[in-house]
Design a protein around this motif. Structure first.
Motif, PDB file in Angstrom:
ATOM      1  N   ARG A 158      12.852   0.078  12.537  1.00 12.41           N
ATOM      2  CA  ARG A 158      11.561  -0.544  12.244  1.00 12.41           C
ATOM      3  C   ARG A 158      10.491   0.075  13.133  1.00 12.41           C
ATOM      4  O   ARG A 158      10.782   0.904  13.995  1.00 12.41           O
ATOM      5  N   SER A 159       9.242  -0.369  12.924  1.00 16.09           N
ATOM      6  CA  SER A 159       8.145   0.034  13.806  1.00 16.09           C
ATOM      7  C   SER A 159       7.467  -1.204  14.367  1.00 16.09           C
ATOM      8  O   SER A 159       7.645  -2.319  13.864  1.00 16.09           O
ATOM      9  N   TYR A 160       6.697  -0.984  15.422  1.00 14.45           N
ATOM     10  CA  TYR A 160       6.002  -2.072  16.117  1.00 14.45           C
ATOM     11  C   TYR A 160       4.553  -1.719  16.377  1.00 14.45           C
ATOM     12  O   TYR A 160       4.206  -0.562  16.590  1.00 14.45           O
ATOM     13  N   ARG A 161       3.725  -2.753  16.415  1.00 14.08           N
ATOM     14  CA  ARG A 161       2.549  -2.810  17.257  1.00 14.08           C
ATOM     15  C   ARG A 161       3.023  -3.638  18.459  1.00 14.08           C
ATOM     16  O   ARG A 161       3.288  -4.840  18.322  1.00 14.08           O
ATOM     17  N   PRO A 162       3.191  -3.041  19.638  1.00 14.93           N
ATOM     18  CA  PRO A 162       3.852  -3.733  20.748  1.00 14.93           C
ATOM     19  C   PRO A 162       3.143  -4.999  21.233  1.00 14.93           C
ATOM     20  O   PRO A 162       1.929  -5.127  21.154  1.00 14.93           O
ATOM     21  N   ASN A 163       3.979  -5.908  21.733  1.00 14.18           N
ATOM     22  CA  ASN A 163       3.533  -7.068  22.511  1.00 14.18           C
ATOM     23  C   ASN A 163       2.586  -8.009  21.774  1.00 14.18           C
ATOM     24  O   ASN A 163       1.635  -8.544  22.360  1.00 14.18           O
ATOM     25  N   ALA A 164       2.856  -8.221  20.485  1.00 11.26           N
ATOM     26  CA  ALA A 164       2.045  -9.171  19.721  1.00 11.26           C
ATOM     27  C   ALA A 164       2.134 -10.559  20.348  1.00 11.26           C
ATOM     28  O   ALA A 164       3.217 -11.064  20.653  1.00 11.26           O
ATOM     29  N   GLY A 165       0.959 -11.160  20.565  1.00 17.79           N
ATOM     30  CA  GLY A 165       0.915 -12.518  21.105  1.00 17.79           C
ATOM     31  C   GLY A 165       1.217 -12.616  22.585  1.00 17.79           C
ATOM     32  O   GLY A 165       1.442 -13.724  23.099  1.00 17.79           O
ATOM     33  N   LYS A 166       1.199 -11.480  23.304  1.00 16.51           N
ATOM     34  CA  LYS A 166       1.504 -11.488  24.737  1.00 16.51           C
ATOM     35  C   LYS A 166       0.360 -10.826  25.523  1.00 16.51           C
ATOM     36  O   LYS A 166      -0.073  -9.736  25.198  1.00 16.51           O
ATOM     37  N   TRP A 167      -0.089 -11.528  26.563  1.00 16.75           N
ATOM     38  CA  TRP A 167      -1.119 -10.965  27.433  1.00 16.75           C
ATOM     39  C   TRP A 167      -0.475 -10.074  28.488  1.00 16.75           C
ATOM     40  O   TRP A 167       0.645 -10.336  28.927  1.00 16.75           O
ATOM     41  N   PRO A 168      -1.170  -9.046  28.951  1.00 12.87           N
ATOM     42  CA  PRO A 168      -0.622  -8.203  30.031  1.00 12.87           C
ATOM     43  C   PRO A 168      -0.518  -8.976  31.337  1.00 12.87           C
ATOM     44  O   PRO A 168      -1.277  -9.913  31.585  1.00 12.87           O
TER      45      PRO A 168
END
Length: 379
Positions: A158-168
């Motif tokens: 699969r592919s990702y847009r990383p860290n959806a819904g997560k703040w740095p």
């Protein structure tokens, strides 16, 4: 009749010996940065934007198969070598798919492949920058595939847009809310730079996930893996922790050099300090490299400046970083791997491999027309 047969056999043998001599003469015993580099079949190595993996005395080189353009029409190639000079074409590690609905269909963009091994699952994990067909570079995704062997074939997951819904982790609480009046729409103004630094694009992409373009992966000594990628419209680097199986993101991530416009990240470690070499943001055109160091992969990272020295250092010797290779069996020996892009004919892109030297615990790269691994013996 016998004499004729003997003469024929003689000339056949002579041709065979001549052919063998020619083949042997094409074996490499040194690196020649910028020259055409052929595999053992005599074909120009086609492994651009690559990364290396080492196991049981064998190096594996993964890279983009390029044709006339930058799109993927074949996939990701893999080569093997025991000496780093001479490379055997093992085949296509990850092939494009014929299904027009597939994310990795022919005509998509598959760049900067990197392979790591997961000791817990026994799987080889391949990460790469993915752009969807006919969408230019707007998708800004990262893809992952797995295999039971280092040469593949790898199976796309699969592919990702990383860290959806997560703040740095290094994000201020007040930056999570859009300021009154909204974020500026006009780029490059002082207001825009301030908004960028304070997370304008992070907020924009929070739900969908963060952009991921030029990327690399790195496995730390404790087995934790990290995904390093250019994000926020290529303005800021992100470093993200991967899950234990190396197939996803834990949600722990940091921003590095907000607004610094760093691409082509390559990470390595020496004596407990982590180093990163990147490039600036000038498309296919070369620019001065940048270097950084940190005591932790999650930062903070300190800027060190351009590691290149000498003539054409301001263009990183007309190349762009892709990977830093630790040489096995030699202490603190690292090779700077870079690509000299040829956008007018991508397949003719050349490889720039140079030894990393050190000045005051900072990496230094100087041009060598020709060099050998024995270079590191004098350090």
């Amino acid at each position: 009749m016998n004499k004729t047969i003997l003469n024929t056999l003689f000339f056949i043998s002579l041709g065979f010996i001549s052919g063998q001599a020619q083949h042997n003469s094409e074996r490499y015993s040194a690196f020649r940065p910028g020259d055409i580099w052929k595999d053992t079949d005599g074909t120009h190595i086609n492994a651009h934007g690559g990364g290396l993996y080492f196991e049981d005395g064998i190096y594996y080189w993964y890279g983009e198969h390029k044709g006339d353009d930058s799109k993927a029409h074949v996939g990701i190639n893999v080569y093997s070598s025991r000496d780093l000079y001479n490379w055997i074409k093992e085949g296509v590690a990850l092939s494009v798919e014929n299904d027009s609905n597939s994310e990795i269909t022919a005509g998509s963009v598959m760049e900067r492949p990197k392979v790591i091994y997961n000791k817990k699952t026994g799987k080889y994990v391949l990460w790469f920058h993915l752009e969807l067909k006919d969408q230019g570079y707007s998708a800004a995704r990262t893809g992952v595939a797995v295999s039971d062997t280092p040469t593949g074939p790898f199976k796309y997951i699969r592919s990702y847009r990383p860290n959806a819904g997560k703040w740095p982790l290094n994000f201020k609480e007040e930056w999570k809310t859009i300021p009154k009046g909204g974020d500026p729409e006009e780029w490059w103004t002082p207001q825009w730079h301030k908004a960028l630094n304070e997370g304008m694009f992070v907020r924009r992409d929070f739900k969908e996930g963060q952009m991921s373009r030029d990327m690399s992966v790195y496995v730390d000594q404790d087995g934790t893996a990290y995904h390093i990628h250019s994000s926020e419209e290529n303005q800021t680097l992100h470093i993200s922790e991967l899950t234990e199986d190396y197939l996803g993101f834990t949600g722990k991530w940091v921003r590095v050099q907000p607004g610094g416009q760093n691409e082509a990240p390559a990470v390595f470690e020496k004596d407990g300090t982590y180093y990163m070499i990147t490039s600036g943001l000038t498309g296919w055109d070369p620019n001065p490299a940048r270097s950084f160091k940190a005591s932790s992969l999650m930062g903070p990272w300190k800027a060190l400046g351009n590691p290149a020295r000498g003539v054409d250092a301001d263009k990183t010797f007309h190349s762009q970083s892709t990977f830093i290779l630790p040489v096995q069996g030699k202490e603190n020996a690292f090779i700077f791997m870079a690509d000299r892009w040829k956008p007018e004919n991508h397949i003719d892109g050349r490889y720039i491999w140079l030894p990393i030297e050190w000045e005051d615990d900072e990496p230094v790269i100087m041009w060598e027309d020709e060099w050998r691994l024995s270079f590191f013996d004098k350090q």
